[in-house]
Design an enzyme around this catalytic site. Structure first.
Site, PDB file in Angstrom:
ATOM      1  N   HIS A 190      -9.369   2.690  -2.698  1.00  0.00           N
ATOM      2  CA  HIS A 190      -7.989   2.327  -2.376  1.00  0.00           C
ATOM      3  C   HIS A 190      -7.399   1.427  -3.462  1.00  0.00           C
ATOM      4  O   HIS A 190      -7.404   0.202  -3.343  1.00  0.00           O
ATOM      5  CB  HIS A 190      -7.992   1.617  -1.027  1.00  0.00           C
ATOM      6  CG  HIS A 190      -6.645   1.291  -0.472  1.00  0.00           C
ATOM      7  ND1 HIS A 190      -5.461   1.810  -0.956  1.00  0.00           N
ATOM      8  CD2 HIS A 190      -6.287   0.477   0.573  1.00  0.00           C
ATOM      9  CE1 HIS A 190      -4.443   1.333  -0.240  1.00  0.00           C
ATOM     10  NE2 HIS A 190      -4.922   0.520   0.677  1.00  0.00           N
ATOM     11  N   CYS A 206       0.813  -1.228   0.000  1.00  0.00           N
ATOM     12  CA  CYS A 206       0.000   0.000   0.000  1.00  0.00           C
ATOM     13  C   CYS A 206       0.840   1.269   0.000  1.00  0.00           C
ATOM     14  O   CYS A 206       0.307   2.355  -0.247  1.00  0.00           O
ATOM     15  CB  CYS A 206      -0.934   0.020   1.209  1.00  0.00           C
ATOM     16  SG  CYS A 206      -2.177  -1.281   1.179  1.00  0.00           S
TER      17      CYS A 206
END
Length: 375
Positions: free
Chosen positions: A327, A90
């Site tokens: 995301h 991430c």
């Protein structure tokens, strides 16, 4: 003496929920339009042509084949422009931007385009001996390696973060994003693709938050306090100060990658932010804007708590974060930098204003950067 690295252009696609508007686009089809737009913006800002040396992109889930190079070619930058791909999960998109800045600060002062891309919709199916799996291990055998949803629930338990606080945090993210979208604050950074002109998940779960069931019996996490898995791309132009001309931008003042307990990977952004601030010689109270990737409401709140920042601090994701926007794993860290550029450079913040971008990373890491407005 090595020059400082300055971000003078920043763009992103709208973020699309997996399986929806951007589902037919692979990684280079997402990244190439953004790369072209960033190059054009950078040349206009600098008032000169810029010979891009490298395209560095973060990516987590494939398809392999070096998406940085493939996207550079797809963008039409020329066969002489190389490409590289970074995987810090991430934090990949932010790590790619920092790799580009580090090269310039180390003395290779050629311009670069850096960012991240993720097509969760077209990521390849993975298997070992015919058995499908969703992701590779983040730690070796014998170490904690929780599913990220379970890790977020565990963090809520450890920190005593209630369902109500998580719902309020997610609602605040949606509300801020909706206000920013309606006011046109995203418009200048967006590159429409496949007919999508705006982030498609803003407000979707907002009115349902209090009614959504928990994901674990006796737990606090819901689908509304976890981000939507998404598709998208983001990129910035990183150039040495001498080539920036009179262009306003963000100078990279400090950055850090740190490790933390892989059993609670969501907290990694907090020590990374503090380490980057220490390296930059900046006090957290002097930071005007934070963009911290909101993978989960509990994770975001845990990071803010460790940094001594209030839940509703107006400096943090002031136009909404990943809980509202979505995301796209490998792109989210770069989206944070694009958002800082919009909030600080495009919005006219004075020279000397500081911003921070950060992400927690699966496997127990955090990455953060401190930037300063120059004009």
């Amino acid at each position: 003496m090595p020059d400082e690295a300055v971000i003078i252009a920043a763009r992103r696609t709208p973020v699309g929920t997996r399986g929806r508007a951007l589902a037919s686009l692979n990684v280079e089809q997402l990244a190439a339009p953004v790369i072209r737009a960033v190059r054009d913006d950078a040349e206009a800002a600098a008032g000169r042509g810029l010979a891009v040396a490298d395209v560095v992109l973060g990516n987590c889930m494939g398809p392999g084949g070096n998406p940085g190079r493939v996207s550079a070619l797809a963008a039409g930058l020329g066969v002489e422009v190389t490409g590289a791909t970074v995987d810090r999960q991430c934090g990949s998109g932010l790590a790619a931007v920092l790799d580009a800045a580090t090269a310039i600060r180390a003395g290779d002062d050629r311009p670069r385009i850096a960012g991240g891309v993720e097509s969760a919709s077209t990521a390849p199916v993975r298997s070992v001996d015919g058995v499908r799996y969703d992701r590779a291990a983040f730690t070796p055998q014998g170490w904690p390696d929780p599913d990220m949803v379970q890790a977020a629930e565990d963090l809520a338990t450890v920190d005593g973060i209630s369902r109500e606080r998580q719902d309020a945090h997610a609602a605040r993210s949606h509300r801020r994003a909706r206000t920013a979208r309606d006011a046109g604050r995203f418009a200048a950074e967006l590159v429409p693709v496949a007919g999508l002109t705006a982030d498609d998940s803003i407000g979707v779960a907002e009115r349902l938050l209090s009614r959504l069931p928990v994901l674990f019996a006796g737990g606090t996490l819901t689908a509304g306090t976890a981000t939507r898995i998404s598709d998208g791309a983001a990129a910035v132009a990183v150039v040495p100060r001498r080539l920036a001309g009179h262009a306003p931008g963000l100078a990279v003042r400090g950055h850090a990658v740190v490790g933390c307990d892989p059993a609670l990977p969501g907290v990694g952004a907090a020590p990374a932010v503090q380490a980057a601030l220490d390296l930059a010689g900046v006090d957290i109270r002097d930071v005007a804007a934070f963009e911290i990737v909101e993978a989960f409401a509990s994770q975001s709140l845990a990071v803010l708590g460790r940094l001594g920042i209030d839940d509703d601090d107006a400096r943090v994701c002031a136009d909404g974060g990943a809980l509202a926007l979505g995301h796209p794993w490998g792109a989210s860290g770069a989206i944070s930098v694009v958002r800082l550029f919009g909030r600080l450079v495009r919005a006219g913040a004075p020279a000397g204003t500081f911003g921070v971008a950060a992400a927690s990373v699966g496997g127990g890491m955090g990455v953060a950067a401190v930037v300063e407005v120059i004009r």
